[in-house]
Design a protein around this motif. Structure first.
Motif, PDB file in Angstrom:
ATOM      1  N   GLU A   1     -11.332   8.930   5.137  1.00  0.00           N
ATOM      2  CA  GLU A   1     -10.607   7.720   5.535  1.00  0.00           C
ATOM      3  C   GLU A   1     -10.764   6.622   4.491  1.00  0.00           C
ATOM      4  O   GLU A   1      -9.772   5.999   4.064  1.00  0.00           O
ATOM      5  CB  GLU A   1     -11.127   7.224   6.888  1.00  0.00           C
ATOM      6  CG  GLU A   1     -10.411   6.009   7.438  1.00  0.00           C
ATOM      7  CD  GLU A   1      -9.092   6.324   8.121  1.00  0.00           C
ATOM      8  OE1 GLU A   1      -8.409   5.374   8.543  1.00  0.00           O
ATOM      9  OE2 GLU A   1      -8.754   7.509   8.231  1.00  0.00           O
TER      10      GLU A   1
ATOM     11  N   ASP B   1      -4.874   4.301  -1.497  1.00  0.00           N
ATOM     12  CA  ASP B   1      -3.590   3.764  -1.032  1.00  0.00           C
ATOM     13  C   ASP B   1      -3.353   2.358  -1.573  1.00  0.00           C
ATOM     14  O   ASP B   1      -2.209   1.973  -1.854  1.00  0.00           O
ATOM     15  CB  ASP B   1      -3.553   3.718   0.500  1.00  0.00           C
ATOM     16  CG  ASP B   1      -3.259   5.070   1.126  1.00  0.00           C
ATOM     17  OD1 ASP B   1      -2.618   5.913   0.474  1.00  0.00           O
ATOM     18  OD2 ASP B   1      -3.685   5.281   2.285  1.00  0.00           O
ATOM     19  N   VAL B   2      -4.414   1.584  -1.665  1.00  0.00           N
ATOM     20  CA  VAL B   2      -4.290   0.228  -2.217  1.00  0.00           C
ATOM     21  C   VAL B   2      -4.206   0.281  -3.737  1.00  0.00           C
ATOM     22  O   VAL B   2      -3.324  -0.342  -4.341  1.00  0.00           O
ATOM     23  CB  VAL B   2      -5.476  -0.652  -1.763  1.00  0.00           C
ATOM     24  CG1 VAL B   2      -5.347  -2.061  -2.361  1.00  0.00           C
ATOM     25  CG2 VAL B   2      -5.538  -0.742  -0.244  1.00  0.00           C
TER      26      VAL B   2
ATOM     27  N   THR C   1       0.865  -1.180   0.000  1.00  0.00           N
ATOM     28  CA  THR C   1       0.000   0.000   0.000  1.00  0.00           C
ATOM     29  C   THR C   1       0.902   1.231   0.000  1.00  0.00           C
ATOM     30  O   THR C   1       2.129   1.118   0.063  1.00  0.00           O
ATOM     31  CB  THR C   1      -0.910   0.043   1.249  1.00  0.00           C
ATOM     32  OG1 THR C   1      -0.110   0.383   2.402  1.00  0.00           O
ATOM     33  CG2 THR C   1      -1.609  -1.289   1.489  1.00  0.00           C
TER      34      THR C   1
ATOM     35  N   TRP D   1       3.180  -0.846   5.402  1.00  0.00           N
ATOM     36  CA  TRP D   1       1.974  -1.636   5.601  1.00  0.00           C
ATOM     37  C   TRP D   1       1.584  -2.395   4.345  1.00  0.00           C
ATOM     38  O   TRP D   1       1.581  -1.847   3.234  1.00  0.00           O
ATOM     39  CB  TRP D   1       0.807  -0.751   6.003  1.00  0.00           C
ATOM     40  CG  TRP D   1       0.795  -0.341   7.430  1.00  0.00           C
ATOM     41  CD1 TRP D   1       1.704  -0.650   8.395  1.00  0.00           C
ATOM     42  CD2 TRP D   1      -0.194   0.493   8.064  1.00  0.00           C
ATOM     43  NE1 TRP D   1       1.348  -0.078   9.588  1.00  0.00           N
ATOM     44  CE2 TRP D   1       0.199   0.631   9.421  1.00  0.00           C
ATOM     45  CE3 TRP D   1      -1.347   1.124   7.622  1.00  0.00           C
ATOM     46  CZ2 TRP D   1      -0.546   1.391  10.332  1.00  0.00           C
ATOM     47  CZ3 TRP D   1      -2.089   1.876   8.520  1.00  0.00           C
ATOM     48  CH2 TRP D   1      -1.687   2.001   9.859  1.00  0.00           C
TER      49      TRP D   1
ATOM     50  N   HIS E   1      -5.639  -1.837  10.716  1.00  0.00           N
ATOM     51  CA  HIS E   1      -5.734  -0.433  11.149  1.00  0.00           C
ATOM     52  C   HIS E   1      -7.172   0.056  11.114  1.00  0.00           C
ATOM     53  O   HIS E   1      -7.652   0.693  12.064  1.00  0.00           O
ATOM     54  CB  HIS E   1      -4.860   0.434  10.239  1.00  0.00           C
ATOM     55  CG  HIS E   1      -5.232   1.881  10.246  1.00  0.00           C
ATOM     56  ND1 HIS E   1      -4.917   2.741  11.284  1.00  0.00           N
ATOM     57  CD2 HIS E   1      -5.928   2.632   9.332  1.00  0.00           C
ATOM     58  CE1 HIS E   1      -5.390   3.954  11.019  1.00  0.00           C
ATOM     59  NE2 HIS E   1      -6.003   3.913   9.849  1.00  0.00           N
TER      60      HIS E   1
ATOM     61  N   ASP F   1      -2.188  -5.262   6.913  1.00  0.00           N
ATOM     62  CA  ASP F   1      -1.908  -4.277   7.967  1.00  0.00           C
ATOM     63  C   ASP F   1      -2.914  -3.125   7.912  1.00  0.00           C
ATOM     64  O   ASP F   1      -3.387  -2.655   8.957  1.00  0.00           O
ATOM     65  CB  ASP F   1      -0.498  -3.722   7.816  1.00  0.00           C
ATOM     66  CG  ASP F   1       0.581  -4.771   8.001  1.00  0.00           C
ATOM     67  OD1 ASP F   1       0.383  -5.678   8.826  1.00  0.00           O
ATOM     68  OD2 ASP F   1       1.616  -4.673   7.312  1.00  0.00           O
ATOM     69  N   LEU F   2      -3.212  -2.675   6.710  1.00  0.00           N
ATOM     70  CA  LEU F   2      -4.167  -1.582   6.554  1.00  0.00           C
ATOM     71  C   LEU F   2      -5.552  -2.013   7.018  1.00  0.00           C
ATOM     72  O   LEU F   2      -6.266  -1.229   7.672  1.00  0.00           O
ATOM     73  CB  LEU F   2      -4.205  -1.121   5.091  1.00  0.00           C
ATOM     74  CG  LEU F   2      -5.200  -0.016   4.743  1.00  0.00           C
ATOM     75  CD1 LEU F   2      -4.994   1.217   5.611  1.00  0.00           C
ATOM     76  CD2 LEU F   2      -5.090   0.348   3.263  1.00  0.00           C
TER      77      LEU F   2
ATOM     78  N   CYS G   1       0.858   3.239   2.448  1.00  0.00           N
ATOM     79  CA  CYS G   1       0.979   3.557   3.875  1.00  0.00           C
ATOM     80  C   CYS G   1       2.303   3.005   4.401  1.00  0.00           C
ATOM     81  O   CYS G   1       2.325   2.058   5.213  1.00  0.00           O
ATOM     82  CB  CYS G   1      -0.194   2.974   4.653  1.00  0.00           C
ATOM     83  SG  CYS G   1      -1.797   3.583   4.134  1.00  0.00           S
TER      84      CYS G   1
ATOM     85  N   HIS H   1      -7.685   5.596   1.836  1.00  0.00           N
ATOM     86  CA  HIS H   1      -7.111   4.259   1.957  1.00  0.00           C
ATOM     87  C   HIS H   1      -7.475   3.372   0.765  1.00  0.00           C
ATOM     88  O   HIS H   1      -6.696   2.468   0.415  1.00  0.00           O
ATOM     89  CB  HIS H   1      -7.530   3.614   3.277  1.00  0.00           C
ATOM     90  CG  HIS H   1      -6.793   4.187   4.448  1.00  0.00           C
ATOM     91  ND1 HIS H   1      -5.451   4.487   4.409  1.00  0.00           N
ATOM     92  CD2 HIS H   1      -7.207   4.511   5.716  1.00  0.00           C
ATOM     93  CE1 HIS H   1      -5.064   4.961   5.572  1.00  0.00           C
ATOM     94  NE2 HIS H   1      -6.105   4.996   6.388  1.00  0.00           N
TER      95      HIS H   1
ATOM     96  N   VAL I   1      -1.676  -4.781   2.653  1.00  0.00           N
ATOM     97  CA  VAL I   1      -3.140  -4.679   2.683  1.00  0.00           C
ATOM     98  C   VAL I   1      -3.679  -5.251   3.993  1.00  0.00           C
ATOM     99  O   VAL I   1      -4.619  -4.713   4.585  1.00  0.00           O
ATOM    100  CB  VAL I   1      -3.753  -5.384   1.459  1.00  0.00           C
ATOM    101  CG1 VAL I   1      -5.255  -5.537   1.610  1.00  0.00           C
ATOM    102  CG2 VAL I   1      -3.430  -4.614   0.181  1.00  0.00           C
TER     103      VAL I   1
END
Length: 205
Positions: free
Chosen positions: A98, A105-106, A24, A29, A37, A33-34, A26, A102, A31
């Motif tokens: 959010e 992010d992926v 990702t 991290w 979170h 880990d995300l 992030c 995110h 996927v």
């Protein structure tokens, strides 16, 4: 269905397709880990303060690591189910950015990504959020930062000195940049050194 809800479901689909070990944007991290979170942020009020408050970060890390050990389909099902009942009245407020950020992010951790075409109403919603959030994101800039959209909207994110960097693009791209990501499609104008400095800013919100 709200934009926050739609982005949540789209994020789960994208995570499913990417797999638990995919990268990702992030940091380090994956996927998985995300996903952990997102679950801790919504369902572990004892640990969530560690996201913003450094003294609580070690406890957050331990809780998040433990959550990440659950089966990947279980993590995705938990996210897809939405926030706990007590957060649902404020879901759109607390989760629009959010889930969108995110999700990207992926998506944008994969080679060959392209921006999505969001509905005009969604871009409008993002712009309303961005105009307030940007003041925090660019607060450390040593030059003035202005945000502009193709349809003529403009806001000053940070006022500083007599030099200005203008970031121009769709609200969704500007939002992603304001959250500290540089994998964006924006046009930046200003002195080259100033533009580079704005891209290098700590834009954590």
């Amino acid at each position: 269905m709200s934009m926050a809800q739609r982005e949540r479901q789209a994020l789960v689909q994208t995570m499913t397709a990417a797999g638990p070990d995919a990268p990702t944007l992030c940091g380090t991290w994956t996927v998985r880990d995300l996903a952990a979170h997102l679950i801790v942020r919504e369902s572990r009020p004892d640990a969530a303060p560690g996201i913003m408050l450094k003294p609580f970060a070690p406890y957050l890390d331990r809780v998040q690591h433990k959550v990440a050990q659950r089966p990947f389909p279980e993590l995705l099902a938990k996210i897809a189910g939405g926030p706990p009942w007590f957060l649902r009245p404020v879901d759109s407020l607390m989760n629009l950015t959010e889930m969108y950020v995110h999700h990207e992010d992926v998506r944008r951790a994969e080679p060959g990504w392209e921006p999505r075409e969001l509905a005009a109403a969604d871009e409008d919603r993002v712009w309303k959020v961005l105009t307030g959030l940007a003041r925090m994101a660019y607060r450390k800039s040593t030059v003035t930062v202005a945000l502009a959209t193709p349809d003529g909207r403009r806001t000053i994110a940070h006022q500083k000195g007599d030099r200005t960097v203008v970031l121009a693009g769709k609200p969704s791209e500007l939002l992603f940049h304001a959250f500290g990501r540089n994998a964006v499609r924006l046009e930046a104008t200003g002195e080259p050194a100033d533009v580079e400095a704005v891209h290098a800013l700590d834009r954590s919100v």
